[in-house]
Scaffold this active site. Structure first.
Site, short mmCIF file in Angstrom:
data_model
loop_
_atom_site.label_atom_id
_atom_site.label_comp_id
_atom_site.label_asym_id
_atom_site.label_seq_id
_atom_site.Cartn_x
_atom_site.Cartn_y
_atom_site.Cartn_z
CB CYS A 120 -0.95 -0.33 1.26
SG CYS A 120 -0.22 0.39 2.60
CB CYS A 123 3.56 -0.42 2.43
SG CYS A 123 2.13 -1.70 3.47
#
Length: 186
Positions: A120, A123
């Site tokens: 995502c 991250c």
């Protein structure tokens, strides 16, 4: 937990949208309307994903007026995590032990950093901030980006993104600023 139950949960987590749902629910109960906004999927698609996650026992729901509220079934999630953690890979253990021996002999001072997450935006940001921190400090580091949830679970990570330094968890569940990472890896 039986192998069949583990298989059912693994199949449920093999979809990226369902992984995103789990990541969102790790932060706490969410209304279906919030999940719809975040995922940008149709209501029938969300219903299908929630049905799959509910059938394998990872997610529980409660109705409040016209909206469904969802949360993680922590007991079931913990059982799954413990099962995955109980699996070991002799090659990984060898790698970690070999790395520790090399470092103890002073043969290398290269640190090993791992950013764990589902891919995502948060991250990806932690990964970028980690790379920048290493550049700013001018240190040698091997940086790995791990998105495989079975590997993430094997570390006991329940909330991503996470940062691991030399096989020790130093952060979990938040995006660290570059300056915070610099302090952690000095």
């Amino acid at each position: 937990m039986t192998r069949e139950e583990v298989s059912e949960i693994s199949k449920a987590l093999s979809d990226t949208n369902r992984l995103k749902i789990i990541e969102m629910l790790v932060e706490g109960e969410k209304c279906g309307c919030r999940l719809l906004e975040e995922l940008k999927v149709t209501q029938p698609t969300l219903s299908h994903h929630m049905k799959v996650l509910g059938e394998c026992g990872l997610v529980i729901s409660r109705k409040d007026g016209k909206w469904q509220h969802y949360s993680i079934n922590c007991t079931r999630f913990r059982e799954f995590k413990n099962y995955i953690s109980s699996l070991s890979c002799c090659e990984k253990e060898f790698h970690v032990d070999a790395l520790k021996k090399i470092k103890s002999k002073g043969e290398t001072n290269m640190m090993n950093l791992k950013v764990l997450g589902g891919g995502c935006r948060k991250c990806e940001t932690l990964l970028a901030n980690t790379k920048e921190a290493v550049r700013n400090l001018g240190v040698e580091a091997d940086i790995e980006y791990i998105t495989d949830y079975s590997v993430i679970a094997s570390y006991g990570i329940m909330s991503t993104p996470a940062l691991i330094k030399d096989e020790k968890i130093v952060s979990m569940g938040r995006v660290l600023k570059t300056s915070e990472i610099e302090k952690l890896i000095k």
